[in-house]
Write a protein that holds these residues in place. Structure first.
Motif, PDB file in Angstrom:
ATOM      1  N   UNK A  34       8.209  22.503 -37.436  1.00  0.00           N
ATOM      2  CA  UNK A  34       7.683  21.798 -38.614  1.00  0.00           C
ATOM      3  C   UNK A  34       8.132  20.339 -38.616  1.00  0.00           C
ATOM      4  N   UNK A  35       9.405  20.122 -38.291  1.00  0.00           N
ATOM      5  CA  UNK A  35       9.939  18.754 -38.271  1.00  0.00           C
ATOM      6  C   UNK A  35       9.262  17.906 -37.197  1.00  0.00           C
ATOM      7  N   UNK A  36       8.917  18.537 -36.063  1.00  0.00           N
ATOM      8  CA  UNK A  36       8.280  17.814 -34.963  1.00  0.00           C
ATOM      9  C   UNK A  36       6.771  17.687 -35.139  1.00  0.00           C
ATOM     10  N   UNK A  37       6.245  18.288 -36.189  1.00  0.00           N
ATOM     11  CA  UNK A  37       4.811  18.207 -36.430  1.00  0.00           C
ATOM     12  C   UNK A  37       3.983  19.113 -35.540  1.00  0.00           C
ATOM     13  N   UNK A  38       4.591  20.216 -35.086  1.00  0.00           N
ATOM     14  CA  UNK A  38       3.884  21.186 -34.256  1.00  0.00           C
ATOM     15  C   UNK A  38       3.583  22.418 -35.104  1.00  0.00           C
ATOM     16  N   UNK A  39       2.311  22.792 -35.165  1.00  0.00           N
ATOM     17  CA  UNK A  39       1.903  23.937 -35.982  1.00  0.00           C
ATOM     18  C   UNK A  39       2.498  25.223 -35.417  1.00  0.00           C
ATOM     19  N   UNK A  40       3.191  25.967 -36.254  1.00  0.00           N
ATOM     20  CA  UNK A  40       3.813  27.230 -35.844  1.00  0.00           C
ATOM     21  C   UNK A  40       2.804  28.366 -35.906  1.00  0.00           C
ATOM     22  N   UNK A  41       2.746  29.170 -34.873  1.00  0.00           N
ATOM     23  CA  UNK A  41       1.883  30.346 -34.852  1.00  0.00           C
ATOM     24  C   UNK A  41       2.674  31.533 -34.290  1.00  0.00           C
ATOM     25  N   UNK A  42       2.178  32.727 -34.538  1.00  0.00           N
ATOM     26  CA  UNK A  42       2.814  33.916 -33.971  1.00  0.00           C
ATOM     27  C   UNK A  42       2.797  33.865 -32.455  1.00  0.00           C
ATOM     28  N   UNK A  43       1.725  33.321 -31.886  1.00  0.00           N
ATOM     29  CA  UNK A  43       1.612  33.210 -30.433  1.00  0.00           C
ATOM     30  C   UNK A  43       2.720  32.328 -29.871  1.00  0.00           C
ATOM     31  N   UNK A  44       2.985  31.199 -30.533  1.00  0.00           N
ATOM     32  CA  UNK A  44       4.066  30.311 -30.092  1.00  0.00           C
ATOM     33  C   UNK A  44       5.400  31.025 -30.203  1.00  0.00           C
ATOM     34  N   UNK A  45       5.629  31.717 -31.307  1.00  0.00           N
ATOM     35  CA  UNK A  45       6.882  32.445 -31.483  1.00  0.00           C
ATOM     36  C   UNK A  45       7.102  33.482 -30.397  1.00  0.00           C
ATOM     37  N   UNK A  46       6.039  34.178 -30.010  1.00  0.00           N
ATOM     38  CA  UNK A  46       6.145  35.195 -28.954  1.00  0.00           C
ATOM     39  C   UNK A  46       6.472  34.565 -27.602  1.00  0.00           C
ATOM     40  N   UNK A  47       5.952  33.369 -27.351  1.00  0.00           N
ATOM     41  CA  UNK A  47       6.230  32.684 -26.078  1.00  0.00           C
ATOM     42  C   UNK A  47       7.708  32.312 -25.942  1.00  0.00           C
ATOM     43  N   UNK A  48       8.393  32.156 -27.050  1.00  0.00           N
ATOM     44  CA  UNK A  48       9.791  31.718 -27.020  1.00  0.00           C
ATOM     45  C   UNK A  48      10.774  32.866 -26.847  1.00  0.00           C
ATOM     46  N   UNK A  49      10.310  34.105 -26.973  1.00  0.00           N
ATOM     47  CA  UNK A  49      11.203  35.261 -26.888  1.00  0.00           C
ATOM     48  C   UNK A  49      11.842  35.351 -25.505  1.00  0.00           C
ATOM     49  N   UNK A  50      13.158  35.436 -25.490  1.00  0.00           N
ATOM     50  CA  UNK A  50      13.876  35.602 -24.236  1.00  0.00           C
ATOM     51  C   UNK A  50      14.019  34.342 -23.415  1.00  0.00           C
ATOM     52  N   UNK A  51      13.583  33.205 -23.950  1.00  0.00           N
ATOM     53  CA  UNK A  51      13.593  31.939 -23.203  1.00  0.00           C
ATOM     54  C   UNK A  51      14.747  31.068 -23.690  1.00  0.00           C
ATOM     55  N   UNK A  52      15.376  30.333 -22.785  1.00  0.00           N
ATOM     56  CA  UNK A  52      16.512  29.487 -23.123  1.00  0.00           C
ATOM     57  C   UNK A  52      16.152  28.353 -24.071  1.00  0.00           C
ATOM     58  N   UNK A  53      17.197  27.697 -24.593  1.00  0.00           N
ATOM     59  CA  UNK A  53      17.022  26.709 -25.650  1.00  0.00           C
ATOM     60  C   UNK A  53      16.155  25.527 -25.245  1.00  0.00           C
ATOM     61  N   UNK A  54      16.493  24.870 -24.140  1.00  0.00           N
ATOM     62  CA  UNK A  54      15.721  23.690 -23.745  1.00  0.00           C
ATOM     63  C   UNK A  54      14.322  24.065 -23.282  1.00  0.00           C
ATOM     64  N   UNK A  55      14.200  25.188 -22.595  1.00  0.00           N
ATOM     65  CA  UNK A  55      12.868  25.649 -22.175  1.00  0.00           C
ATOM     66  C   UNK A  55      12.010  25.961 -23.392  1.00  0.00           C
ATOM     67  N   UNK A  56      12.623  26.514 -24.436  1.00  0.00           N
ATOM     68  CA  UNK A  56      11.886  26.809 -25.669  1.00  0.00           C
ATOM     69  C   UNK A  56      11.399  25.528 -26.333  1.00  0.00           C
TER      70      UNK A  56
END
Length: 228
Positions: A34-56
């Motif tokens: 939200x702070x970066x102006x990127x729309x949050x979606x469930x699809x985006x959230x799923x892509x971040x699962x199990x991924x490291x901090x900088x990669x996320x």
């Protein structure tokens, strides 16, 4: 595929496998998106699962077509800010957040002499295990700061077996994310997926929720896979 009797160790992801801390990660990443102006979606959230901090963070920026908008120094700042938000959320963490059946399963495999290591991408995993009163069961953990590659690369699971002085083929890795299953499979360990089998279709064996994860159920599933 190996038979159950050849298994000597278990390699655990943390978020979404042992406890509900994946929810806290999601909230913290949502705040940052939200702070970066990127729309949050469930699809985006799923892509971040199990991924490291900088990669996320890089995935979020790519998702919002902002991959070239920030310097590495700025990205470090935002990654650290997300982590501060996450740690603040963890203040309320306690044993009630352990997923159904997982405390009993971890205690049971420890009592049966299996070695246990943690293969979490989270640098906060030691703190989380202490808050959950589960650290005493883990023989070793992988320090994500020592890794060159994040999931789905197999490095973390190869190391998780190595720190137990075991071969990956002697271990079962537990994951709830596609990236994690790919990481386990690449290491040569047996992959146990927790979640929708249609999403975790590459897992060697699958349970839809943590309450089904028992030694007896794993033995049945693994030996059926072996016979198949």
């Amino acid at each position: 595929m190996v038979e159950f009797e050849q298994i000597k160790g278990f390699l655990f992801d943390l978020d979404g496998v042992i406890a509900n801390t994946s929810t806290y990660h999601g909230i913290a990443w949502h705040q940052l998106a939200d702070e970066l102006g990127v729309k949050w979606t469930d699809d985006l959230g799923n892509q971040l699962k199990g991924v490291g901090r900088m990669d996320s963070l890089n995935l979020i920026l790519k998702y919002g077509h902002k991959e070239n908008a920030y310097t590495e120094e700025q990205k470090e700042y935002y990654a650290n800010k997300k982590n501060e938000n996450y740690i603040h959320l963890l203040d309320s963490l306690d044993k009630s957040q352990i997923l159904p059946g997982m405390e009993e399963f971890i205690k049971n495999i420890s009592d049966h002499g299996y070695l246990i290591s943690l293969a979490s991408s989270s640098k906060n995993s030691p703190y989380v295990l202490e808050k959950l009163d589960l650290a005493k069961y883990f023989d070793q953990r992988v320090d994500p700061a020592t890794l060159t590659h994040g999931k789905p690369d197999p490095e973390i699971y190869t190391r998780a077996a190595e720190v137990l002085n075991l071969k990956p083929e002697e271990c079962i890795g537990l994951e709830d994310a596609v990236a994690g299953i790919k990481s386990i499979n690449g290491s040569g360990a047996i992959s146990l997926g927790i979640g929708d089998p249609r999403i975790l279709s590459e897992a060697d064996i699958n349970f839809e929720d943590t309450s089904q994860v028992t030694l007896e159920n794993i033995k049945k599933a693994l030996n059926l896979s072996y016979l198949g």
